[in-house]
Design a protein around this motif. Structure first.
Motif, PDB file in Angstrom:
ATOM      1  N   ARG A  64      53.764  32.270   5.803  1.00 52.11           N
ATOM      2  CA  ARG A  64      54.775  31.901   6.588  1.00 52.11           C
ATOM      3  C   ARG A  64      54.418  31.640   8.108  1.00 52.11           C
ATOM      4  O   ARG A  64      54.978  30.360   8.419  1.00 52.11           O
ATOM      5  CB  ARG A  64      55.845  32.762   6.657  1.00 52.11           C
ATOM      6  N   ASP A  65      53.454  32.216   8.515  1.00 52.61           N
ATOM      7  CA  ASP A  65      52.680  31.887   9.810  1.00 52.61           C
ATOM      8  C   ASP A  65      52.288  30.533  10.005  1.00 52.61           C
ATOM      9  O   ASP A  65      52.371  29.812  10.841  1.00 52.61           O
ATOM     10  CB  ASP A  65      52.112  32.990  10.337  1.00 52.61           C
ATOM     11  N   GLN A  66      51.439  30.256   8.725  1.00 53.89           N
ATOM     12  CA  GLN A  66      50.903  28.874   8.495  1.00 53.89           C
ATOM     13  C   GLN A  66      51.911  27.648   8.361  1.00 53.89           C
ATOM     14  O   GLN A  66      51.567  26.629   8.797  1.00 53.89           O
ATOM     15  CB  GLN A  66      49.742  28.773   7.573  1.00 53.89           C
ATOM     16  N   LEU A  67      53.050  28.098   7.844  1.00 56.30           N
ATOM     17  CA  LEU A  67      53.863  27.030   7.501  1.00 56.30           C
ATOM     18  C   LEU A  67      54.824  26.741   8.688  1.00 56.30           C
ATOM     19  O   LEU A  67      55.282  25.425   8.893  1.00 56.30           O
ATOM     20  CB  LEU A  67      54.931  27.608   6.370  1.00 56.30           C
ATOM     21  N   GLN A  68      55.051  27.855   9.548  1.00 55.38           N
ATOM     22  CA  GLN A  68      55.916  27.327  10.709  1.00 55.38           C
ATOM     23  C   GLN A  68      55.619  26.092  11.600  1.00 55.38           C
ATOM     24  O   GLN A  68      56.398  25.226  11.899  1.00 55.38           O
ATOM     25  CB  GLN A  68      56.136  28.580  11.592  1.00 55.38           C
ATOM     26  N   PRO A  69      54.094  26.107  11.895  1.00 60.20           N
ATOM     27  CA  PRO A  69      53.922  24.859  13.076  1.00 60.20           C
ATOM     28  C   PRO A  69      54.062  23.443  12.016  1.00 60.20           C
ATOM     29  O   PRO A  69      54.268  22.568  12.607  1.00 60.20           O
ATOM     30  CB  PRO A  69      52.576  25.192  13.300  1.00 60.20           C
ATOM     31  N   LEU A  70      53.662  23.530  10.720  1.00 56.65           N
ATOM     32  CA  LEU A  70      53.538  22.342   9.849  1.00 56.65           C
ATOM     33  C   LEU A  70      55.148  21.930   9.507  1.00 56.65           C
ATOM     34  O   LEU A  70      55.399  20.762   9.866  1.00 56.65           O
ATOM     35  CB  LEU A  70      53.039  22.730   8.561  1.00 56.65           C
ATOM     36  N   GLU A  71      56.249  22.736   9.435  1.00 57.51           N
ATOM     37  CA  GLU A  71      57.465  22.481   9.448  1.00 57.51           C
ATOM     38  C   GLU A  71      58.004  21.967  10.605  1.00 57.51           C
ATOM     39  O   GLU A  71      58.773  20.929  10.563  1.00 57.51           O
ATOM     40  CB  GLU A  71      58.135  23.793   9.032  1.00 57.51           C
ATOM     41  N   ALA A  72      57.527  22.480  11.593  1.00 61.74           N
ATOM     42  CA  ALA A  72      57.984  22.089  13.117  1.00 61.74           C
ATOM     43  C   ALA A  72      57.489  20.423  13.183  1.00 61.74           C
ATOM     44  O   ALA A  72      58.453  19.734  13.669  1.00 61.74           O
ATOM     45  CB  ALA A  72      57.591  22.869  14.222  1.00 61.74           C
ATOM     46  N   ASP A  86      49.400  19.727   3.551  1.00 59.30           N
ATOM     47  CA  ASP A  86      48.882  21.172   3.660  1.00 59.30           C
ATOM     48  C   ASP A  86      50.349  21.873   3.723  1.00 59.30           C
ATOM     49  O   ASP A  86      50.338  22.882   3.067  1.00 59.30           O
ATOM     50  CB  ASP A  86      48.300  21.206   4.970  1.00 59.30           C
ATOM     51  N   TYR A  87      51.386  21.339   4.177  1.00 62.80           N
ATOM     52  CA  TYR A  87      52.610  21.923   4.023  1.00 62.80           C
ATOM     53  C   TYR A  87      52.966  21.868   2.466  1.00 62.80           C
ATOM     54  O   TYR A  87      53.626  22.987   2.198  1.00 62.80           O
ATOM     55  CB  TYR A  87      53.713  20.980   4.569  1.00 62.80           C
ATOM     56  N   ARG A  88      53.135  21.086   1.584  1.00 61.66           N
ATOM     57  CA  ARG A  88      53.467  21.112   0.370  1.00 61.66           C
ATOM     58  C   ARG A  88      52.511  22.328  -0.424  1.00 61.66           C
ATOM     59  O   ARG A  88      53.034  23.330  -1.368  1.00 61.66           O
ATOM     60  CB  ARG A  88      53.187  20.035  -0.405  1.00 61.66           C
ATOM     61  N   VAL A  89      51.168  22.335  -0.150  1.00 63.93           N
ATOM     62  CA  VAL A  89      50.507  23.477  -0.746  1.00 63.93           C
ATOM     63  C   VAL A  89      50.713  24.816  -0.296  1.00 63.93           C
ATOM     64  O   VAL A  89      50.789  25.600  -1.174  1.00 63.93           O
ATOM     65  CB  VAL A  89      48.763  22.976  -0.472  1.00 63.93           C
ATOM     66  N   LEU A  90      50.757  24.967   0.912  1.00 68.21           N
ATOM     67  CA  LEU A  90      51.499  26.181   1.398  1.00 68.21           C
ATOM     68  C   LEU A  90      52.717  26.585   0.893  1.00 68.21           C
ATOM     69  O   LEU A  90      52.949  27.820   0.578  1.00 68.21           O
ATOM     70  CB  LEU A  90      51.228  26.189   2.841  1.00 68.21           C
ATOM     71  N   ALA A  91      53.562  25.527   0.978  1.00 68.73           N
ATOM     72  CA  ALA A  91      54.975  25.979   0.499  1.00 68.73           C
ATOM     73  C   ALA A  91      54.968  26.516  -0.940  1.00 68.73           C
ATOM     74  O   ALA A  91      55.717  27.368  -1.369  1.00 68.73           O
ATOM     75  CB  ALA A  91      56.021  24.968   0.683  1.00 68.73           C
ATOM     76  N   GLN A  92      54.177  25.717  -1.785  1.00 69.51           N
ATOM     77  CA  GLN A  92      53.987  26.111  -3.336  1.00 69.51           C
ATOM     78  C   GLN A  92      53.334  27.844  -3.411  1.00 69.51           C
ATOM     79  O   GLN A  92      53.745  28.374  -4.418  1.00 69.51           O
ATOM     80  CB  GLN A  92      53.186  25.068  -3.879  1.00 69.51           C
ATOM     81  N   SER A  93      52.345  27.777  -2.499  1.00 67.84           N
ATOM     82  CA  SER A  93      51.634  28.930  -2.463  1.00 67.84           C
ATOM     83  C   SER A  93      52.564  30.283  -2.091  1.00 67.84           C
ATOM     84  O   SER A  93      52.836  31.131  -2.717  1.00 67.84           O
ATOM     85  CB  SER A  93      50.399  29.184  -1.641  1.00 67.84           C
TER      86      SER A  93
END
Length: 163
Positions: A64-72, A86-93
């Protein structure tokens, strides 16, 4: 003819007598409620569920912490193609890990809730209740607007849980 008449009279008396006996039995009509969440948390095996939830949080928080800045960046329109990938991969993970932990939590909760359901049924029967509602579900759904305190069986169910 007299045998048929005797048979009809006996049949009628059995039917009427049976219905009168059936009417003499009292059927519970009280409706009560229980704070199911409180009962689950009081169960002797709930610590296993808490441990699983803690493990899940330790695994999911970094994702979640890695996703937040990418989502912003995505929302602001500043994301590069690599950021989007990176966002798609992390969101899937995150989604896959969340499902794994949800399945584990549900598997640990299942025997607890099954046992609690049996205890609730036993306590309800002993106290003459026809139906027991979950306190929070009934209140949030608007199904129940008011319920007298004496209709709550939460403490009785917690007392009846196996130690």
């Amino acid at each position: 003819m007299s045998k048929n008449w005797l048979f009809v009279v006996m049949l009628l008396s059995l039917l009427l007598g049976g219905s009168l006996i059936a009417q003499n039995r009292t059927t519970p009509t009280r409706i009560g409620y229980v704070d199911a969440e409180k009962v689950v948390q009081a169960h002797k095996d709930f610590k296993k569920v808490q441990d699983i939830r803690n493990q899940a949080e330790r695994e999911l928080k970094p994702l979640r912490d890695q996703l937040q800045p990418l989502e912003a960046k995505l929302r602001a329109g500043n994301a590069t193609a690599k950021d989007q990938q990176d966002y798609r991969v992390l969101a899937q993970s995150l989604q896959e890990a969340g499902k794994k932990w949800s399945d584990r939590t549900n598997a640990a909760l299942k025997p607890i809730t099954e046992e609690i359901d049996q205890v609730i049924a036993r306590v309800a029967q002993q106290q003459g209740f026809a139906m027991i509602l979950d306190k929070k579900v009934a209140a949030t759904s608007g199904l129940v607007v008011y319920a007298a305190d004496e209709l709550e069986i939460t403490d009785a169910v917690i007392k009846a849980l196996p130690k």
